[in-house]
Write an enzyme that holds these catalytic residues in place. Structure first.
Site: not given
Ligand SMILES: [Zn+2]
Ligand SMILES: [Zn+2]
Lengths: 385, 458
Positions: B177, B153, B84
């Site tokens: 998330s 996210s 990420k």
């Protein structure tokens, strides 16, 4: 009984809203959210372009290499984890020809001796070590308690002065330390770093007192040679510069410890006064040093480490307070050794520390009565039936 | 795994790949190339990656092959991982989903990335994140239907794992998330207990909430990743003690005590989702070794969303004040949150933190001795249409607020045939117990051993 799990030891002191650092820490400053500078630094680090900083470092190192001196730099080492990491970075990554310099505090643990020897062998560097006489160390350890409120003036002062002397003697103008003072000390941030290394800097950050101030009826000025900084003229003539690697490369000391442990065989060990097993592992007096800090300022090494763990997301703040209280308040077994070499009784030791505490915390919400009451209440609550 | 076509390699789990790599039946280069090919086929539609340098990935794979040949590889040697884009990486930019940090090169690795590299894993590339891991979504599409949201996210990580672009990926969760994108993308997502995975050298949004976790298609892969990125040893005394405590991590001879939850956001879930969870509860009652009952939480948990909101908004306002000042580059949603956060007083913030701690203790007391596992909906239904859609309210953030470990199981399909999941959680620090329960479900056919979906064709 009131449940104080996860509460700070001293309810009347102000603590950082995020970690466990109290206002009694030297140079403590809180922002509008009540957050300390060490916590602020840990956020700044993510927004700093370390590639640019590393280029700056490379430029500095290249310059000193280009001087073609016998040695490119001095690396002051103690045998701690930072020593091994500094040697790794400077010799393996940057190819510096380094002179390793050790001021011996003379209180090496067996693990400390191993770690020092191990890194000298692994990195194949020349090494200079200075060890003050045992009796001088004993006398200074006593005087140190009166003057600065901990046992270690000779160490604080020697690690500053002796490498500088070596720099002047061997004409090696660059000294390279490890951790930035923006990291955990709370005395600077990465946006406002300190990059000045004069006589006053060392004394302020580390030794607190000049060698002349340590002289008494039992300690003569001529015994203090290892602790004297070179003259301003000598330092300036050579152009001595000091840098902290941690101002140029992203510092994660726990990760670095794991790295030198796993890759170079650096060894951890139980250290009095904290639950981490890697800081000050080389010194048998570490527990006394941290205990005096606790007696003086109401927090010890446990608080420092727990606060770091909170910043790294590895503890909740209440878990951190609980761990910190447990280690900070423990009387270290090494205190017996300290008393034996200094001739203090424990009553005298505590009396001296009480005076230091009064000075440090004047108006800071940590009266003698409050201190004793809180510590006793906590210790009582820890007694297992 | 017998057939070893590139398509098979791209669909394989880490647990399937690692023995093949170790025995040199396939090379790290072949595995990496298979994944790069899979990305090349589908990335223009899915947009899971924000930074990808195939040559850099292959160079790492070659290095892994050298180690594998010499027998010096770590336990993840040659395994490609998606990262990420809020974790620092020394050899790739870290842009955090923000134009402010476009092409920003931090010059170091996050501690978890370092742990993965030390284990021999290769960092395949950086996956799309919402702006600063908050709300403004990135360009990623749901691999099951391109006009549906992938969940924020950690969207790129979830979509990349779902679409056979990478077997495992790193994510983070501050509200939901990890669990939400895992639910919508149909993969396993795991948010460990707060306090087990170091956050050093990654973006911080909220001190008491941000937690690092992983995406995978198999429970064992999750466990493998978790073991690699979590802290180990006596320098972390609390974690060391609880994770090595058999009373916490093992069930012993007694049956699993499982609660099926109608949580505070039950009414916000779609009726088909409510029905799916209740049916799932009934299915679980038939699994051997389970004692299943219905759970309702104490009323105090109705406050959780308000507490979370106060902490989250105030912390974001504090940590993003510099970016907020440069507000033309900040999204409207971020701008709103920071503005809201600036209105929270320090006293209100402190009070909310106290209530977070109290609620975490309350959940711990509630679970302790009563339930080993609670089953909840991961999201209130399948993914929503329109990439700007906002998630339905759900319970995810309560479990983050309380710091408990939680895992998305890809077990449901919605009316549009899109996946969504059930999440299972346990007491804080009972992470291995939770993973063990998931394995028990896997052994009983409730979830597959490789939850990989049919190869992506959208
Ligand atoms: Zn702090
Ligand atoms: Zn010392």
């Amino acid at each position: 009984m009131i449940n104080t799990y996860g509460q700070p030891l001293f309810p009347d002191i102000k603590y950082c809203a995020r970690c466990c650092m109290p206002e009694t820490n030297e140079g403590m400053q809180f922002d509008e959210m009540g957050i300390c500078q060490a916590c602020q630094s840990s956020e700044q680090k993510i927004r700093i372009n370390w590639v640019e900083r590393e280029k700056e470092l490379r430029k500095i190192l290249d310059y000193y290499k280009s001087l073609n001196n016998e040695y490119d730099c001095i690396i002051p080492i103690s045998g701690g984890k930072d020593s091994t990491f500094q040697l790794h970075v400077l010799t393996k990554v940057y190819g510096m020809r380094a002179l390793a310099v050790t001021f011996s505090h003379t209180w090496f643990t067996e693990t400390g001796k191993y770690n020092l020897q191990n890194c000298l062998e692994k990195f194949d560097v020349d090494h200079v070590m200075f060890s003050p006489s045992r009796s001088l160390v004993n006398r200074l350890a006593r005087q140190s308690l009166f003057k600065i409120g901990d046992a270690c003036w000779h160490c604080h002062s020697g690690v500053g002065a002796f490498p500088m002397q070596t720099a002047v003697r061997y004409k090696i103008p660059l000294l390279i330390w490890g951790e930035s003072i923006a990291e955990a000390s709370g005395r600077a941030t990465h946006r406002n770093p300190v990059r000045k290394f004069d006589r006053d800097y060392f004394t302020q950050v580390s030794a607190k007192r000049y060698p002349e101030e340590m002289v008494n009826s039992e300690i003569s000025l001529r015994e203090m040679s290892a602790f004297k900084l070179p003259s301003v003229e000598d330092i300036e003539a050579l152009g001595v510069t000091g840098i902290h690697l941690g101002d140029f490369i992203f510092w994660d000391d726990e990760r670095q410890m794991e790295f030198v442990r796993d890759v170079y065989g650096w060894k951890e060990d139980k250290v009095e006064g904290t639950y981490k097993n890697y800081k000050s592992v080389e010194c048998r007096m570490a527990g006394v040093h941290d205990y005096t800090k606790f007696l003086k300022r109401g927090f010890g090494r446990g608080t420092d480490h727990a606060s770091q763990d909170v910043r790294a997301g590895l503890l909740t703040r209440e878990e951190a307070f609980e761990l910190a209280k447990k280690t900070d308040t423990e009387r270290p077994p090494a205190l017996d050794y300290y008393l034996s070499i200094t001739g203090f009784t424990e009553v005298e030791f505590n009396a001296v520390m009480r005076e230091h505490r009064a000075k440090v915390t004047a108006g800071g919400g940590l009266t003698d009565a409050a201190f004793n009451e809180a510590v006793q209440a906590y210790r009582a609550s820890q007694v297992k039936p | 795994m017998n057939a070893r076509t590139p398509m098979d390699l791209a669909a394989a789990t880490a647990t399937e790949l690692l023995p093949l790599l170790k025995s040199r039946a396939v090379s790290a280069r072949e595995v990496t190339q298979a994944l790069l090919d899979s990305i090349a086929r589908n990335e223009s539609k899915i947009h899971a990656w924000t930074y990808l340098d195939p040559e850099l990935a292959l160079r790492q794979a070659d290095e892994a092959d050298r180690h594998l040949a010499a027998g010096t590889g770590g336990k993840l040697c040659g395994l490609p991982v998606g990262v990420k884009d809020i974790f620092n990486t020394s050899d790739m930019p870290t842009q955090m989903g923000s134009p402010i940090f476009k092409d920003f090169t931090p010059g170091n690795d996050a501690r978890v990335v370092h742990y993965l590299r030390m284990a021999g894993a290769t960092m395949l590339g950086k996956t799309v994140t919402a702006e600063f891991a908050v709300h403004a979504p990135g360009p990623t599409c749901n691999p099951h239907h391109l006009s549906y949201i992938p969940g924020t996210s950690s969207s790129g990580s979830a979509a990349g794992v779902a679409a056979h672009m990478v077997p495992v990926a790193l994510g983070t969760q501050t509200a939901g998330s990890i669990i939400r994108p895992a639910s919508y993308c149909g993969v396993i997502g795991f948010k460990p207990s707060f306090g087990l995975v170091p956050r050093t050298a990654m973006l911080k949004t909220t001190d008491t909430l941000d937690t690092v976790g992983v995406f995978a298609r198999n429970v064992d892969d999750v466990a493998l990743m978790f073991d690699t990125i979590r802290v180990h040893g006596i320098d972390f005394p609390i974690a060391h003690e609880v994770l090595n405590d058999p009373a916490r991590q093992q069930i012993g001879d007694r049956p699993w005590r499982v609660g099926v939850l109608r949580g505070p956001r039950w009414d916000d879930a779609e009726p088909y989702a409510q029905q799916a969870l209740l049916d799932f509860g009934r299915r679980l009652r038939e699994v051997p070794g389970l004692e299943v009952s219905d759970v309702v939480l104490p009323d105090s948990f109705n406050q959780a969303h308000a507490i979370h909101g106060t902490i989250y908004d105030r912390a974001l306002a504090y940590y993003f004040k510099e970016e907020f000042a440069a507000h033309t580059l900040v999204s409207p949603v971020m701008y709103d949150i920071v503005t809201r956060g600036n209105d929270v007083s320090v006293a209100q913030y402190q009070e909310a933190l106290k209530r977070q701690t109290a609620l975490a203790h309350e959940l711990d007391d509630f679970l302790n001795g009563q339930y080993d596992i609670i089953v909840d909906l991961s999201t209130g239904g399948e993914a929503l249409q329109g990439l700007e859609s906002v998630d339905r309210p759900d319970n995810c953030l309560i479990w983050t607020l309380c710091g408990v470990p939680t895992l998305n199981l890809p077990v449901f399909k919605g009316p549009l045939d899109l996946p969504f999941g059930a999440q299972i959680f346990s007491r804080r620090y009972n992470d291995y117990l939770l993973l063990d329960f998931a394995r028990h479900l896997q052994a009983n056919g409730i979830i597959g051993a490789n939850t990989a979906l049919p190869p992506f064709t959208a």
